[in-house]
Design a protein around this motif. Sequence first.
Motif, PDB file in Angstrom:
ATOM      1  N   SER A   5      87.496  52.671   7.751  1.00 48.75           N
ATOM      2  CA  SER A   5      87.969  52.528   6.384  1.00 48.75           C
ATOM      3  C   SER A   5      86.746  52.472   5.488  1.00 48.75           C
ATOM      4  CB  SER A   5      88.849  51.292   6.215  1.00 48.75           C
ATOM      5  OG  SER A   5      88.125  50.139   6.534  1.00 48.75           O
ATOM      6  N   SER A   7      85.715  52.051   1.175  1.00 48.54           N
ATOM      7  CA  SER A   7      86.148  51.787  -0.189  1.00 48.54           C
ATOM      8  C   SER A   7      84.913  51.840  -1.075  1.00 48.54           C
ATOM      9  CB  SER A   7      86.814  50.406  -0.264  1.00 48.54           C
ATOM     10  OG  SER A   7      87.282  50.166  -1.565  1.00 48.54           O
ATOM     11  N   SER A  94      95.825  59.162   8.451  1.00 48.51           N
ATOM     12  CA  SER A  94      94.833  58.832   7.426  1.00 48.51           C
ATOM     13  C   SER A  94      95.540  58.625   6.093  1.00 48.51           C
ATOM     14  CB  SER A  94      93.760  59.919   7.302  1.00 48.51           C
ATOM     15  OG  SER A  94      94.284  61.097   6.748  1.00 48.51           O
ATOM     16  N   ASP A 108      89.795  54.531  -1.807  1.00 47.89           N
ATOM     17  CA  ASP A 108      90.028  53.835  -0.543  1.00 47.89           C
ATOM     18  C   ASP A 108      90.499  54.854   0.475  1.00 47.89           C
ATOM     19  OD1 ASP A 108      89.495  51.142  -1.464  1.00 47.89           O
ATOM     20  OD2 ASP A 108      91.388  51.271  -2.558  1.00 47.89           O
ATOM     21  N   PHE A 110      91.232  55.536   4.803  1.00 48.82           N
ATOM     22  CA  PHE A 110      91.429  54.969   6.131  1.00 48.82           C
ATOM     23  C   PHE A 110      91.793  56.104   7.081  1.00 48.82           C
ATOM     24  CE2 PHE A 110      94.424  53.602   9.402  1.00 48.82           C
ATOM     25  CZ  PHE A 110      93.671  52.644  10.050  1.00 48.82           C
TER      26      PHE A 110
END
Length: 152
Positions: A5, A7, A94, A108, A110
């Motif tokens: 992840s 950010s 994702s 963000d 993931f």
Amino acid sequence: MPKQSDSRVMPYTAQQMYDLVADVQRYPEFLPWNAAARIRSRDEMPDGSTVMLADLVISFKVFRERFGSRVVLWPERKHVDTEYLDGPFKYLKSTWDFKDVDGGCQVDFFVDFEFKNPILQGVVGAVFNEAMRRIVKAFQDRAQSLYGPATV
């Protein structure tokens, strides 16, 4: 299995970054290890989302594999969901989220996946963090080439 992840705030609008990520057919132009992309279908849904079925070809060392994904674009929320359909993975999921903030947008990301082939999984696992760093940088570089230095 490998999960990542990330950010960060980027000096572009949420709309610009969403548009860049949603433009799947252009991935081979800038993403490392992405040799080809094809949109199988694209459907506008009653809930405002767009559902694409897409094929990507990944090429890494001696491995070259095609995989299919279901990509759901949520333009109002500036959110992208991707899930695996077929190919070399046991699973792949994702998500991307984009939100305007002071100085640009909050991005963000993931991803979680596992390859079926244990050899490929081992090769990718060994360089996973570096690979993710290069992919994130490729999106940053693409944003700069499309939108120029900081636009916000």
